[in-house]
Design a protein around this motif. Structure first.
Motif, short mmCIF file in Angstrom:
data_model
loop_
_atom_site.label_atom_id
_atom_site.label_comp_id
_atom_site.label_asym_id
_atom_site.label_seq_id
_atom_site.Cartn_x
_atom_site.Cartn_y
_atom_site.Cartn_z
N LEU A 122 0.81 -1.22 0.00
CA LEU A 122 0.00 0.00 0.00
C LEU A 122 0.84 1.27 0.00
O LEU A 122 0.34 2.34 -0.33
N THR A 123 2.10 1.16 0.36
CA THR A 123 2.96 2.34 0.40
C THR A 123 3.03 3.00 -0.97
O THR A 123 2.91 4.23 -1.09
N ASN A 124 3.21 2.20 -2.00
CA ASN A 124 3.28 2.74 -3.36
C ASN A 124 1.97 2.61 -4.11
O ASN A 124 1.79 3.28 -5.14
N ARG A 125 1.07 1.79 -3.61
CA ARG A 125 -0.19 1.53 -4.31
C ARG A 125 -1.35 1.62 -3.33
O ARG A 125 -1.96 0.61 -2.97
N PRO A 126 -1.67 2.83 -2.87
CA PRO A 126 -2.73 2.99 -1.85
C PRO A 126 -4.11 2.58 -2.33
O PRO A 126 -5.00 2.38 -1.51
N HIS A 127 -4.29 2.43 -3.66
CA HIS A 127 -5.57 2.01 -4.20
C HIS A 127 -5.66 0.49 -4.38
O HIS A 127 -6.66 0.00 -4.94
N ASP A 128 -4.66 -0.23 -3.92
CA ASP A 128 -4.71 -1.70 -4.04
C ASP A 128 -5.63 -2.23 -2.94
O ASP A 128 -5.19 -2.60 -1.85
N VAL A 129 -6.91 -2.23 -3.24
CA VAL A 129 -7.89 -2.60 -2.23
C VAL A 129 -7.78 -4.08 -1.85
O VAL A 129 -8.17 -4.48 -0.76
#
Length: 457
Positions: A122-129
């Motif tokens: 999530l650090t680089n991809r906060p939309h990775d639900v």
């Protein structure tokens, strides 16, 4: 480009771009089912992988479902999906490869490291639900309520209503707030999620929890009735929300209503998964603590537990299986389970997670309660009451430990300790009818009819 690309992973990566052809619509549907808990996401993923065994994101979905549920029975399927992802994604920076790495940590027995790795995505991809949903579940099972709340808070500012899945993220955040005692804010955010996605099962679940924790029995019953069409059937929370409804009936002094819900929505549920069985045990044990006869229901529930291979199951589930075995008078099954728990003791309690450290003392306490040795039950539970809130379930689920300890203290006539326990319960939920009844019993601690449970030798 699919409108739900942000729901999956970063749509600019080669691996995700591959999902855009062929199976991407099935992936989007399965992911939506997973995060909203509508329908049977596992069945959808299996259909997807049957039609397209090389669908890498399908394997990520399968891995996420298994890890999120901590399904020991699905370890071989998880290993196969991890291998498929690793074979297709040689770049260690590929987000799907990172999902495989996190899932492998869980497969190797390190849930905490798995949560850390899913969280790192999530650090680089906060939309990775998908990563968020799995990290959220692992935080919950590990009893790390503050981490669960703060993990979502860190990424929430990057989400808006324009991003698919926002309502599910709000529902997760609302649940984390509720588990941290922030009830007013939790309900507000859950209702916001419902405004965005009418009938969202996760948001409904949060509001039921808030009303349970605040002792709002009549509000809870009215709310669940009003939205029953959204949760009554076909969701991953249908049985669990029926459990919440039954708790409201119990606290409203309506045991018949609670038993009717058990018979109609819990005992006869199409899904006989282990989580549903745990809800059944948790409800029936509360009946027994109140000396309410449940007839042959324990025996039927124990039969269903006996059909499951409990090797490697979460300690939370082992304790609920023990409830069914001791209450139905199955000493052999109970003792076999108790012997199997010896392996959870490891080389010392300090090396165990709170959930692992709780399981053996809790099962010993249940065995003692069934033998009517209430003093021994109290002593076992006293050893772990300081970590009882980290039993691997919600605050509402973990309350069964405090209820059992309170009832055992009353029956053991340990007046001073019983007063302390009842005072704790009343302070947390002053409107509870059950807590008022417990307080009344403190007056004289009279002799009263004890539950005539089958004696476990």
């Amino acid at each position: 480009m699919s409108s739900n690309a942000a729901l999956r992973l970063d749509a600019t990566t080669p691996a995700t771009a591959a999902v855009e052809t062929g199976s991407h619509r099935c992936c989007d549907l399965a992911l939506d089912m997973l995060v909203t808990q509508r329908g049977d996401a596992s069945a959808e993923v299996e259909r997807l992988l049957t039609d397209d065994p090389g669908c890498v994101f399908g394997h990520c979905l399968r891995a996420a479902l298994i890890v999120r549920a901590e399904s020991a029975a699905s370890r071989s399927a998880l290993a196969a999906s991890i291998a498929a992802i690793e074979a297709a994604c040689s770049d260690k920076n590929d987000p799907m490869r990172q999902h495989a790495l996190a899932a492998r940590a869980w497969l190797e027995g390190d849930s905490a490291h798995a949560a850390k790795l899913y969280g790192a995505i999530l650090t680089n991809r906060p939309h990775d639900v998908l990563a968020l949903a799995v990290a959220h579940a692992l935080d919950f099972h590990l009893g790390r309520r503050r981490v669960m709340r703060d993990r979502i808070a860190k990424v929430l500012r990057r989400w808006t209503a324009a991003v698919p899945g926002y309502a599910s993220v709000l529902a997760m955040y609302a649940f984390a707030l509720e588990e941290n005692g922030q009830y007013r804010r939790a309900e507000k955010i859950a209702r916001r999620a419902l405004a965005l996605d009418q009938g969202h099962p996760g948001a409904i679940h949060v509001i039921a929890h808030v009303m349970e924790m605040q002792g709002r029995v009549h509000d809870g019953l009215a709310f669940l009735a009003a939205v029953e069409s959204a949760w009554g059937e076909g969701t991953g929370l249908s049985v669990h929300l029926a459990w919440h409804r039954a708790l409201f009936h119990l606290d409203a002094d309506d045991p018949d209503g609670a038993l009717a819900i058990y018979d109609e929505q819990i005992a006869t549920a199409v899904s006989a998964d282990i989580a549903s069985l745990a809800d059944g045990s948790a409800l029936l044990w509360r009946f027994q603590l109140q000396d309410i006869d449940v007839g042959e229901r324990w025996r039927s529930l124990a039969d269903r537990w006996a059909m499951h291979n409990l090797a490697g199951a979460r300690p939370f589930y082992l304790v609920h299986a023990m409830m069914a075995f001791v209450a139905s008078g199955r000493p052999i099954a109970a003792m076999r389970l108790a012997e199997a728990l010896e392996s959870t003791r490891g080389n010392g309690a300090s090396s165990l997670s709170p959930e692992d450290a709780l399981v053996a003392p809790l099962c010993e306490a249940l065995l003692a309660f069934a033998r009517r040795d209430y003093t021994a039950c109290v002593e076992w539970l006293k050893r772990v009451r300081h970590i009882a809130h980290r039993c691997g379930g919600s605050v509402a689920q973990c309350d069964v430990i405090h209820l059992t300890l309170t009832e055992a203290a009353l029956r053991a006539r340990q007046a001073r300790f019983a007063r302390t326990l009842v005072a704790e319960r009343t302070a947390r939920k002053p409107a509870s009818r059950l807590n008022r009844l417990l307080k009344l019993r403190l007056g004289t601690l009279p002799r009263y009819h004890q539950w005539q449970a089958p004696v476990v030798a």
